[in-house]
Design an enzyme around this catalytic site. Sequence first.
Site, PDB file in Angstrom:
ATOM      1  N   ASP A   1      -2.928   2.466  -6.036  1.00  0.00           N
ATOM      2  CA  ASP A   1      -1.885   2.539  -5.011  1.00  0.00           C
ATOM      3  C   ASP A   1      -1.793   1.330  -4.097  1.00  0.00           C
ATOM      4  O   ASP A   1      -1.063   1.362  -3.100  1.00  0.00           O
ATOM      5  CB  ASP A   1      -2.073   3.805  -4.163  1.00  0.00           C
ATOM      6  CG  ASP A   1      -3.413   3.832  -3.446  1.00  0.00           C
ATOM      7  OD1 ASP A   1      -4.313   3.058  -3.819  1.00  0.00           O
ATOM      8  OD2 ASP A   1      -3.556   4.631  -2.502  1.00  0.00           O
ATOM      9  N   GLU A   2      -2.494   0.254  -4.398  1.00  0.00           N
ATOM     10  CA  GLU A   2      -2.353  -0.927  -3.555  1.00  0.00           C
ATOM     11  C   GLU A   2      -2.611  -2.200  -4.350  1.00  0.00           C
ATOM     12  O   GLU A   2      -3.320  -2.201  -5.352  1.00  0.00           O
ATOM     13  CB  GLU A   2      -3.276  -0.868  -2.333  1.00  0.00           C
ATOM     14  CG  GLU A   2      -4.748  -0.884  -2.653  1.00  0.00           C
ATOM     15  CD  GLU A   2      -5.615  -0.954  -1.403  1.00  0.00           C
ATOM     16  OE1 GLU A   2      -5.412  -1.872  -0.585  1.00  0.00           O
ATOM     17  OE2 GLU A   2      -6.503  -0.096  -1.256  1.00  0.00           O
TER      18      GLU A   2
ATOM     19  N   ASP B   1       0.851  -1.188   0.000  1.00  0.00           N
ATOM     20  CA  ASP B   1       0.000   0.000   0.000  1.00  0.00           C
ATOM     21  C   ASP B   1       0.891   1.244   0.000  1.00  0.00           C
ATOM     22  O   ASP B   1       1.697   1.440   0.913  1.00  0.00           O
ATOM     23  CB  ASP B   1      -0.891  -0.015   1.242  1.00  0.00           C
ATOM     24  CG  ASP B   1      -2.036   0.976   1.166  1.00  0.00           C
ATOM     25  OD1 ASP B   1      -2.212   1.604   0.106  1.00  0.00           O
ATOM     26  OD2 ASP B   1      -2.763   1.105   2.170  1.00  0.00           O
TER      27      ASP B   1
END
Length: 359
Positions: A107-108, A13
């Site tokens: 983003d993860e 993350d």
Amino acid sequence: MSTFPLRKIIHLDMDAFYASVEQRDNPELRGRPVAVGGARERGVVAAASYEARAFGVRSAMPSVTALRKCPELLFVPPRFAVYKEVSRQIRAIFAEYTPLIEPVSLDEAYLDVTHNLKRLDSATQIAREIRAKILAETQLTASAGISYNKFLAKLASDYRKPNGQFVVRPEQGLAFVEGLAVGQFHGVGPVTAAKMNQLGIFTGADLRAQPVEFLQQHFGKAGRYYHAIARAEDHRPVEADRLRKSVGSETTFASDLTAFADLLDGLRPSIEEVWEYCQRSGILGRTVTVKVKFADFQQITRSRSAVGPIPNQGVLERICRELVEGLFPLPKGVRLLGVTLSNLDTGQPAAGRQLTLSF
């Protein structure tokens, strides 16, 4: 302990991703409270730097509320094309270690490194190497959670934020879950957590004490999932190139939205995530659905199907805009918005392999 074979799962993350990219690219923003989004009266925060979060500023918060909490807050407009490019850099690093990558958003992502391309035994070492490569190549930090299933890895990634990592080993899983408040569980939202609290369920230990029949009675099909995660069980594999019937994203807002421009702003991150997934996966869809949940939790959807596949993000945005226009005048404020693309032309699922863990 479950009889299912154990996996080595990493949840990566990025730390305050959008805001961190802006601080990286503009030295004047470094060390200062930054919000990505619109500063106008009915704007919404898309992302907040850790300096802003220290004042209580959070994503999906109305801009006026964010400014009340942090008068020194600096707003910058989002640059989704830049975020997408950085995301592609990061996923290229993931691909050096495993083909089993399940992106959740820009983003993860989840990574299954049980069998990895580097032939490393330690998932902890792999997470450390990946985070170091991300920092070296993008000047951005990432946090990681490492465990034997996706549920625990997701929880673990929050434990050493920012720029850290945390491991939940097989012998620690049950005790780790028992001590958590149910509101911390991934998949248990504020409304469900409040309902659990009303039933006397406050912690993972309280949840584990409930029979599956009781949970299904009160939470329907989700009851079996809650029964499993209370026992630190999650057998979902990391699925790369999943066979999907639809792809969607949604956002719950800190305050209800009523203005047309704010609804469009609120939809924009979901549109970006849906189209980014389509680009990455090489899929196209014909049907666009906008989901709306009002302040009183009444939920409606509005859909439109095209003759052929939606060709680009601009067309997707236009259809979403037209669907939102059809909602006005609004009968009440909106607390959640989502976008789903269905009737997909996609590929076949990839099967993951499993082995005993060595953390």
